[in-house]
Enzyme design. Structure first.
Site, PDB file in Angstrom:
ATOM      1  N   GLY A  56      -4.478  -4.381  -3.762  1.00 28.78           N
ATOM      2  CA  GLY A  56      -5.474  -3.346  -4.009  1.00 28.78           C
ATOM      3  C   GLY A  56      -4.728  -2.103  -4.434  1.00 28.78           C
ATOM      4  O   GLY A  56      -4.046  -1.487  -3.619  1.00 28.78           O
ATOM      5  N   HIS A  57      -4.784  -1.786  -5.725  1.00 31.48           N
ATOM      6  CA  HIS A  57      -4.026  -0.658  -6.257  1.00 31.48           C
ATOM      7  C   HIS A  57      -5.020   0.404  -6.725  1.00 31.48           C
ATOM      8  O   HIS A  57      -5.841   0.143  -7.600  1.00 31.48           O
ATOM      9  CB  HIS A  57      -3.127  -1.116  -7.413  1.00 31.48           C
ATOM     10  CG  HIS A  57      -2.098  -2.132  -6.981  1.00 31.48           C
ATOM     11  ND1 HIS A  57      -1.211  -2.721  -7.861  1.00 31.48           N
ATOM     12  CD2 HIS A  57      -1.793  -2.644  -5.767  1.00 31.48           C
ATOM     13  CE1 HIS A  57      -0.426  -3.549  -7.189  1.00 31.48           C
ATOM     14  NE2 HIS A  57      -0.766  -3.538  -5.931  1.00 31.48           N
ATOM     15  N   LYS A  69       1.884   1.930  -5.165  1.00 30.36           N
ATOM     16  CA  LYS A  69       2.425   1.311  -6.392  1.00 30.36           C
ATOM     17  C   LYS A  69       1.524   1.577  -7.594  1.00 30.36           C
ATOM     18  O   LYS A  69       1.991   1.891  -8.682  1.00 30.36           O
ATOM     19  CB  LYS A  69       2.594  -0.215  -6.192  1.00 30.36           C
ATOM     20  CG  LYS A  69       3.589  -0.579  -5.097  1.00 30.36           C
ATOM     21  CD  LYS A  69       3.663  -2.078  -4.883  1.00 30.36           C
ATOM     22  CE  LYS A  69       2.415  -2.656  -4.269  1.00 30.36           C
ATOM     23  NZ  LYS A  69       2.118  -2.220  -2.912  1.00 30.36           N
ATOM     24  N   GLN A  72       1.986  -6.148  -3.112  1.00 32.29           N
ATOM     25  CA  GLN A  72       2.461  -6.226  -1.723  1.00 32.29           C
ATOM     26  C   GLN A  72       3.777  -5.431  -1.571  1.00 32.29           C
ATOM     27  O   GLN A  72       3.978  -4.474  -2.267  1.00 32.29           O
ATOM     28  CB  GLN A  72       2.631  -7.679  -1.266  1.00 32.29           C
ATOM     29  CG  GLN A  72       1.318  -8.452  -1.103  1.00 32.29           C
ATOM     30  CD  GLN A  72       0.737  -8.966  -2.404  1.00 32.29           C
ATOM     31  OE1 GLN A  72       1.411  -9.644  -3.157  1.00 32.29           O
ATOM     32  NE2 GLN A  72      -0.516  -8.671  -2.669  1.00 32.29           N
ATOM     33  N   ASP A 113       0.809  -1.223   0.000  1.00 38.38           N
ATOM     34  CA  ASP A 113       0.000   0.000   0.000  1.00 38.38           C
ATOM     35  C   ASP A 113       0.841   1.271   0.000  1.00 38.38           C
ATOM     36  O   ASP A 113       0.446   2.294   0.564  1.00 38.38           O
ATOM     37  CB  ASP A 113      -0.975   0.015   1.204  1.00 38.38           C
ATOM     38  CG  ASP A 113      -1.889  -1.190   1.210  1.00 38.38           C
ATOM     39  OD1 ASP A 113      -2.256  -1.653   0.123  1.00 38.38           O
ATOM     40  OD2 ASP A 113      -2.222  -1.672   2.306  1.00 38.38           O
TER      41      ASP A 113
END
Ligand code: GDP
Ligand code: IMO
Ligand code: MG
Length: 431
Positions: A40-41, A16, A225, A13
């Protein structure tokens, strides 16, 4: 011609998605090489927010090719959902701009169930705080040589045998957990129900990437990650089940290490972590709340509140070394705006001794105490700054101090969630 690998240098988080989206303008191909829909991007473009979990962040840019590499674990039902959702936001997704490695392993409902059961029934102190997406169990089956892979859906004649082999492992495990056994037909129906949707995306991705590389295409590898969640180099056992290491960009896409020219470590200007595990600089006071509120630190995938703390230079210095970071993108600097004092962890104390790295022992990791240096904060805003000259002097001082402590230069700086609020210091593709 440089290819760039983006990895998270902390516990995920770090931003990225935003940085990959920005860099993808300069790339031709964007490749995911590990993890799955645990990621989750978030991308913010013209005020519209796109949340991607399995799809490479390049899909939002017309004319770019996105690839889900063999190192990714693909939940085919999650794939259908995500493609449908992103299409509803007006983004075109088809086999023209997206391919999936034929040898990617699949995440099935039984993996997700097992992940959930283990987490919900974990004895005190053994819970990992996973995303409950089935990531761990799916990688276990991959390494255990019994996974169902995407290509298996193209061959219904042999699929049933593979499912039976998989269930020969899972049904005894389920019985032990007090769960009903699963009939092979149930899994068959589950995967064949989405086969027509996903199979057109299947490709021999190593060959496609090789062709692109030979034709001079620029490849951007998108890590999920962070290196502190790497199965080897992270805070084991509080890690994910894949290698988040930059080297995995080669193995997880089917290219040699020579294809990886520049490693960009995405680095948050403070530290966050979701789930259980050691976190030496974690704050339980109002400053921690300030960072969480100002930084909107809630998980994209699970909605969980992220734990927040000061920047830990010891950890990032370590990931710079373990994963070979050439430069960093420092994100969320704006979240520190207005603080009177900013602390940075420069070392640890362990059993009365000063150390300059995080030991691998779980017990030692739980015991280390941060040693802080204190810096004066800044009152002017950095939020939305688009040039170095717009930064207050104290903010520049902070950035320079971070560079010095971690032993890597700042190549990019991010000052808001928006795509355009980004400062380029040194183009990773041109380095
Ligand atoms: P990722 O998993 O590394 O892609 O990061 P996430 O998207 O899960 O979390 C980063 C969050 O911070 C997202 O909501 C981004 O929109 C947001 N973000 C990214 N860069 C910045 C920044 O420089 N400043 C602020 N305030 N938010 C940012
Ligand atoms: P992105 O790509 C932050 C964490 C989970 C848990 C551990 C193991 O958005 O940075 P898993 O479901 O992978 O078996 O969970 O890893 N985790 C993440 N934390 N960002 C992520 O992805 C994460 N993906 C997994 O919270 O602690
Ligand atoms: Mg995320």
């Amino acid at each position: 011609m440089a290819n760039v690998v983006v990895v998270g240098s902390q516990w995920g988080d770090e931003g990225k998605g935003k940085i990959v989206d920005w860099l993808s303008e300069r790339a031709d191909v964007i490749v995911r090489f590990q993890g799955g829909h645990n990621a989750g991007h978030t991308l913010v473009i013209d005020g519209v927010s796109y949340k991607l979990s399995l799809l490479p962040s390049g899909v939002v840019r017309p004319g770019k090719l996105s690839v889900i590499g063999n190192g990714v674990v693909v939940d085919p039902r999650a794939f259908v959902k995500e493609v449908t959702k992103i299409r509803e936001q007006g983004i075109e997704i088809s086999p023209v701009n997206l391919r999936i490695a034929e040898n990617a392993s699949l995440i099935l409902s039984l993996h997700q169930e097992l992940d959930e059961l283990r987490e919900n029934n974990a004895a005190a102190g053994t819970k990992i705080g996973t995303t409950k997406r089935g990531i761990g169990p799916a990688y276990e089956d991959k390494v255990g040589r019994r996974a169902i892979r995407l290509m298996d859906l193209a061959n219904p004649a042999t699929l049933m045998n593979r499912i039976e082999r998989l269930l020969a492992h899972h049904n005894p495990l389920r019985r032990g957990l007090g769960q009903p056994e699963i009939a092979p037909q149930t899994i068959y129906d589950e995967v064949m129900g989405v086969a027509d949707f996903i199979l057109p995306y299947m490709d021999v991705s190593w060959r496609l990437l090789d062709e692109k590389r030979r034709a001079g295409a620029r490849i951007l590898f998108e890590g999920a990650q962070g290196v502190l969640l790497d199965n080897d180099h992270g805070t084991y056992p509080y890690v994910t089940s894949s290698h988040t290491h930059a080297g995995q960009a080669a193995a997880g896409s089917g290219m040699g290490p020579g294809a990886l020219n520049y490693v960009l470590g995405i680095t948050k200007a403070y530290t966050t972590r979701v789930g259980e595990g050691p976190f030496p600089t974690e704050l339980f006071d109002e400053v921690g709340d300030f960072l969480g509120t100002r930084g909107h630190e809630f998980g994209t995938v699970t909605g969980r509140k992220r734990r927040c703390g000061w920047f830990d230079a010891v950890l990032v210095r370590q990931t710079v070394k373990t994963t070979g970071i050439n430069g960093i993108a420092l994100t969320k600097l704006d979240v520190l705006d207005g603080l009177d004092e900013i602390k940075v962890c420069v070392g640890y104390e362990l059993d009365g001794k000063v150390i300059d790295y995080l030991p691998a022992s779980q017990d030692a990791q739980a015991k280390v105490k941060p040693i802080y240096e204190s810096l004066e904060g800044w009152k002017d805003s950095t939020a939305g700054a688009r040039s170095w000259a717009d930064l207050p002097a104290q903010a520049v001082k902070y950035v320079r101090y971070v560079e010095e402590l971690i032993g890597a230069p700042v190549a990019m700086l991010s000052t808001s969630p928006d795509r355009l609020d980004t400062i380029l210091v040194q183009d990773p593709f041109e380095d």
